[in-house]
Design a protein around this motif. Sequence first.
Motif, PDB file in Angstrom:
ATOM      1  N   GLY A 115      40.566  -0.090 -31.818  1.00 50.75           N
ATOM      2  CA  GLY A 115      40.375  -1.257 -32.668  1.00 50.75           C
ATOM      3  C   GLY A 115      40.590  -0.940 -34.137  1.00 50.75           C
ATOM      4  O   GLY A 115      41.292  -1.666 -34.858  1.00 50.75           O
ATOM      5  N   LEU A 116      39.994   0.155 -34.597  1.00 51.67           N
ATOM      6  CA  LEU A 116      40.141   0.552 -36.002  1.00 51.67           C
ATOM      7  C   LEU A 116      41.570   0.952 -36.333  1.00 51.67           C
ATOM      8  O   LEU A 116      42.090   0.624 -37.403  1.00 51.67           O
ATOM      9  CB  LEU A 116      39.187   1.707 -36.319  1.00 51.67           C
ATOM     10  CG  LEU A 116      37.713   1.339 -36.476  1.00 51.67           C
ATOM     11  CD1 LEU A 116      36.847   2.589 -36.504  1.00 51.67           C
ATOM     12  CD2 LEU A 116      37.486   0.508 -37.743  1.00 51.67           C
TER      13      LEU A 116
ATOM     14  N   ALA B 156      34.430  11.834 -32.699  1.00 55.02           N
ATOM     15  CA  ALA B 156      35.877  11.762 -32.487  1.00 55.02           C
ATOM     16  C   ALA B 156      36.489  10.617 -33.293  1.00 55.02           C
ATOM     17  O   ALA B 156      37.590  10.754 -33.845  1.00 55.02           O
ATOM     18  CB  ALA B 156      36.180  11.584 -30.999  1.00 55.02           C
ATOM     19  N   VAL B 157      35.778   9.490 -33.355  1.00 53.99           N
ATOM     20  CA  VAL B 157      36.267   8.351 -34.136  1.00 53.99           C
ATOM     21  C   VAL B 157      36.309   8.697 -35.620  1.00 53.99           C
ATOM     22  O   VAL B 157      37.312   8.456 -36.300  1.00 53.99           O
ATOM     23  CB  VAL B 157      35.371   7.116 -33.913  1.00 53.99           C
ATOM     24  CG1 VAL B 157      35.821   5.956 -34.799  1.00 53.99           C
ATOM     25  CG2 VAL B 157      35.396   6.697 -32.449  1.00 53.99           C
ATOM     26  N   LEU B 158      35.239   9.290 -36.124  1.00 49.80           N
ATOM     27  CA  LEU B 158      35.183   9.644 -37.547  1.00 49.80           C
ATOM     28  C   LEU B 158      36.299  10.609 -37.927  1.00 49.80           C
ATOM     29  O   LEU B 158      36.959  10.447 -38.963  1.00 49.80           O
ATOM     30  CB  LEU B 158      33.817  10.262 -37.868  1.00 49.80           C
ATOM     31  CG  LEU B 158      32.609   9.326 -37.793  1.00 49.80           C
ATOM     32  CD1 LEU B 158      31.315  10.115 -37.922  1.00 49.80           C
ATOM     33  CD2 LEU B 158      32.685   8.260 -38.883  1.00 49.80           C
ATOM     34  N   GLU B 159      36.512  11.606 -37.101  1.00 50.67           N
ATOM     35  CA  GLU B 159      37.536  12.613 -37.395  1.00 50.67           C
ATOM     36  C   GLU B 159      38.931  12.005 -37.415  1.00 50.67           C
ATOM     37  O   GLU B 159      39.758  12.337 -38.275  1.00 50.67           O
ATOM     38  CB  GLU B 159      37.464  13.746 -36.366  1.00 50.67           C
ATOM     39  CG  GLU B 159      36.215  14.603 -36.506  1.00 50.67           C
ATOM     40  CD  GLU B 159      36.116  15.667 -35.423  1.00 50.67           C
ATOM     41  OE1 GLU B 159      37.020  15.729 -34.566  1.00 50.67           O
ATOM     42  OE2 GLU B 159      35.119  16.421 -35.445  1.00 50.67           O
TER      43      GLU B 159
ATOM     44  N   ILE C 297      39.748   8.796 -37.979  1.00 52.74           N
ATOM     45  CA  ILE C 297      39.890   7.871 -39.109  1.00 52.74           C
ATOM     46  C   ILE C 297      40.126   8.648 -40.405  1.00 52.74           C
ATOM     47  O   ILE C 297      40.881   8.197 -41.279  1.00 52.74           O
ATOM     48  CB  ILE C 297      38.649   6.954 -39.233  1.00 52.74           C
ATOM     49  CG1 ILE C 297      38.530   6.056 -38.003  1.00 52.74           C
ATOM     50  CG2 ILE C 297      38.732   6.095 -40.498  1.00 52.74           C
ATOM     51  CD1 ILE C 297      39.747   5.209 -37.721  1.00 52.74           C
ATOM     52  N   ARG C 298      39.525   9.806 -40.536  1.00 54.34           N
ATOM     53  CA  ARG C 298      39.774  10.636 -41.723  1.00 54.34           C
ATOM     54  C   ARG C 298      41.255  10.994 -41.827  1.00 54.34           C
ATOM     55  O   ARG C 298      41.814  11.104 -42.912  1.00 54.34           O
ATOM     56  CB  ARG C 298      38.932  11.918 -41.657  1.00 54.34           C
ATOM     57  CG  ARG C 298      37.439  11.688 -41.861  1.00 54.34           C
ATOM     58  CD  ARG C 298      36.641  12.940 -41.580  1.00 54.34           C
ATOM     59  NE  ARG C 298      35.203  12.669 -41.531  1.00 54.34           N
ATOM     60  CZ  ARG C 298      34.365  13.242 -40.671  1.00 54.34           C
ATOM     61  NH1 ARG C 298      34.821  14.128 -39.771  1.00 54.34           N
ATOM     62  NH2 ARG C 298      33.080  12.925 -40.692  1.00 54.34           N
ATOM     63  N   LYS C 299      41.897  11.162 -40.690  1.00 57.13           N
ATOM     64  CA  LYS C 299      43.313  11.540 -40.667  1.00 57.13           C
ATOM     65  C   LYS C 299      44.242  10.357 -40.943  1.00 57.13           C
ATOM     66  O   LYS C 299      45.238  10.493 -41.644  1.00 57.13           O
ATOM     67  CB  LYS C 299      43.670  12.148 -39.304  1.00 57.13           C
ATOM     68  CG  LYS C 299      42.949  13.438 -38.964  1.00 57.13           C
ATOM     69  CD  LYS C 299      43.314  13.891 -37.556  1.00 57.13           C
ATOM     70  CE  LYS C 299      42.533  15.107 -37.124  1.00 57.13           C
ATOM     71  NZ  LYS C 299      42.827  15.490 -35.713  1.00 57.13           N
ATOM     72  N   ILE C 300      43.922   9.209 -40.352  1.00 60.18           N
ATOM     73  CA  ILE C 300      44.897   8.110 -40.369  1.00 60.18           C
ATOM     74  C   ILE C 300      44.699   7.097 -41.501  1.00 60.18           C
ATOM     75  O   ILE C 300      45.627   6.346 -41.819  1.00 60.18           O
ATOM     76  CB  ILE C 300      44.895   7.351 -39.026  1.00 60.18           C
ATOM     77  CG1 ILE C 300      43.577   6.601 -38.809  1.00 60.18           C
ATOM     78  CG2 ILE C 300      45.164   8.300 -37.868  1.00 60.18           C
ATOM     79  CD1 ILE C 300      43.579   5.722 -37.579  1.00 60.18           C
TER      80      ILE C 300
ATOM     81  N   LEU D 196      30.694   6.009 -41.201  1.00 64.32           N
ATOM     82  CA  LEU D 196      32.027   5.400 -41.215  1.00 64.32           C
ATOM     83  C   LEU D 196      32.226   4.578 -42.482  1.00 64.32           C
ATOM     84  O   LEU D 196      33.287   4.645 -43.130  1.00 64.32           O
ATOM     85  CB  LEU D 196      32.213   4.516 -39.977  1.00 64.32           C
ATOM     86  CG  LEU D 196      33.561   3.824 -39.805  1.00 64.32           C
ATOM     87  CD1 LEU D 196      34.684   4.849 -39.670  1.00 64.32           C
ATOM     88  CD2 LEU D 196      33.545   2.889 -38.600  1.00 64.32           C
ATOM     89  N   ALA D 197      31.221   3.815 -42.850  1.00 64.57           N
ATOM     90  CA  ALA D 197      31.311   3.006 -44.071  1.00 64.57           C
ATOM     91  C   ALA D 197      31.332   3.888 -45.315  1.00 64.57           C
ATOM     92  O   ALA D 197      32.177   3.704 -46.208  1.00 64.57           O
ATOM     93  CB  ALA D 197      30.142   2.026 -44.135  1.00 64.57           C
ATOM     94  N   GLN D 198      30.438   4.849 -45.381  1.00 66.96           N
ATOM     95  CA  GLN D 198      30.349   5.705 -46.568  1.00 66.96           C
ATOM     96  C   GLN D 198      31.635   6.486 -46.804  1.00 66.96           C
ATOM     97  O   GLN D 198      32.072   6.656 -47.947  1.00 66.96           O
ATOM     98  CB  GLN D 198      29.171   6.670 -46.417  1.00 66.96           C
ATOM     99  CG  GLN D 198      27.805   6.010 -46.539  1.00 66.96           C
ATOM    100  CD  GLN D 198      26.659   6.971 -46.300  1.00 66.96           C
ATOM    101  OE1 GLN D 198      26.830   8.050 -45.724  1.00 66.96           O
ATOM    102  NE2 GLN D 198      25.457   6.589 -46.718  1.00 66.96           N
ATOM    103  N   GLU D 199      32.246   6.971 -45.736  1.00 67.45           N
ATOM    104  CA  GLU D 199      33.454   7.785 -45.890  1.00 67.45           C
ATOM    105  C   GLU D 199      34.692   6.950 -46.218  1.00 67.45           C
ATOM    106  O   GLU D 199      35.732   7.504 -46.575  1.00 67.45           O
ATOM    107  CB  GLU D 199      33.708   8.594 -44.614  1.00 67.45           C
ATOM    108  CG  GLU D 199      32.673   9.680 -44.369  1.00 67.45           C
ATOM    109  CD  GLU D 199      33.046  10.592 -43.220  1.00 67.45           C
ATOM    110  OE1 GLU D 199      34.065  10.323 -42.538  1.00 67.45           O
ATOM    111  OE2 GLU D 199      32.326  11.594 -43.011  1.00 67.45           O
ATOM    112  N   ASN D 200      34.560   5.624 -46.103  1.00 69.22           N
ATOM    113  CA  ASN D 200      35.720   4.771 -46.338  1.00 69.22           C
ATOM    114  C   ASN D 200      35.449   3.681 -47.371  1.00 69.22           C
ATOM    115  O   ASN D 200      36.050   2.607 -47.335  1.00 69.22           O
ATOM    116  CB  ASN D 200      36.177   4.152 -45.014  1.00 69.22           C
ATOM    117  CG  ASN D 200      36.700   5.196 -44.040  1.00 69.22           C
ATOM    118  OD1 ASN D 200      37.844   5.623 -44.123  1.00 69.22           O
ATOM    119  ND2 ASN D 200      35.841   5.623 -43.116  1.00 69.22           N
ATOM    120  N   GLY D 201      34.536   3.999 -48.291  1.00 65.86           N
ATOM    121  CA  GLY D 201      34.293   3.139 -49.450  1.00 65.86           C
ATOM    122  C   GLY D 201      33.655   1.804 -49.162  1.00 65.86           C
ATOM    123  O   GLY D 201      33.729   0.878 -49.982  1.00 65.86           O
TER     124      GLY D 201
END
Length: 211
Positions: free
Chosen positions: A139-140, A166-169, A171-174, A198-203
């Motif tokens: 979805g993300l 796994a999702v966090l890792e 999303i950091r890449k893509i 997830l929110a904190q790492e993506n503003g």
Amino acid sequence: MKKSDDFYGIETSTQNTLYLIDISGSMEGIDEGSIKDQVMRQVGNKAGNTVSNTIGGKIGNILGKQVTKQATKLGAVKRKLIPAIKGLPDGKKFAVFAYEDNVKKQSLELRTATNTARTSANIFVENLRAGGGTNTLLGLTEAISTPGVQEVILMSDGLPNGGPQAVLEEIRKINTNNVIIHTIAFGEDADHNFMRTLAQENGGKFITSKM
């Protein structure tokens, strides 16, 4: 439902927004939410039973379930999101996706907010039904890769297939375009740590429906 200029405290922005809704089976669970939401759930359950018992038969059962279903986590999403979409200003670019094992798209691309576009999006939201797995990463990924998207608002109980790490890792890449990801967690068993990170790492902002 009346119009709203925010969604769980996330104010409507001028950015291109994609609303991403978790419709996995777990979203059929009860959303405890705020005190107000809990009262609405209790009233909804009571009203649903009353409708079902008063009318009786198949029709009464159907109408009773229609009232009661709004007490679920997905029901809570609908109660808040539909007014927010109604309140989108003309000209704002937006889209609505939903995911379980696969991704369902109300539109393949961002649409410009008009009466027709807002109504179409809300019909899509209202007709969503919960079932299946929780492929949050898919979805993300689909949301982030949609051309022109600047912010994503993820609505979920935060229990992704394959585990949150796994999702966090991934999303950091893509997320190379620095798309903002806001997260709204629903239900008592929501994975708040995952949704907050997830929110904190993506503003973005992390919100819980209990607020």
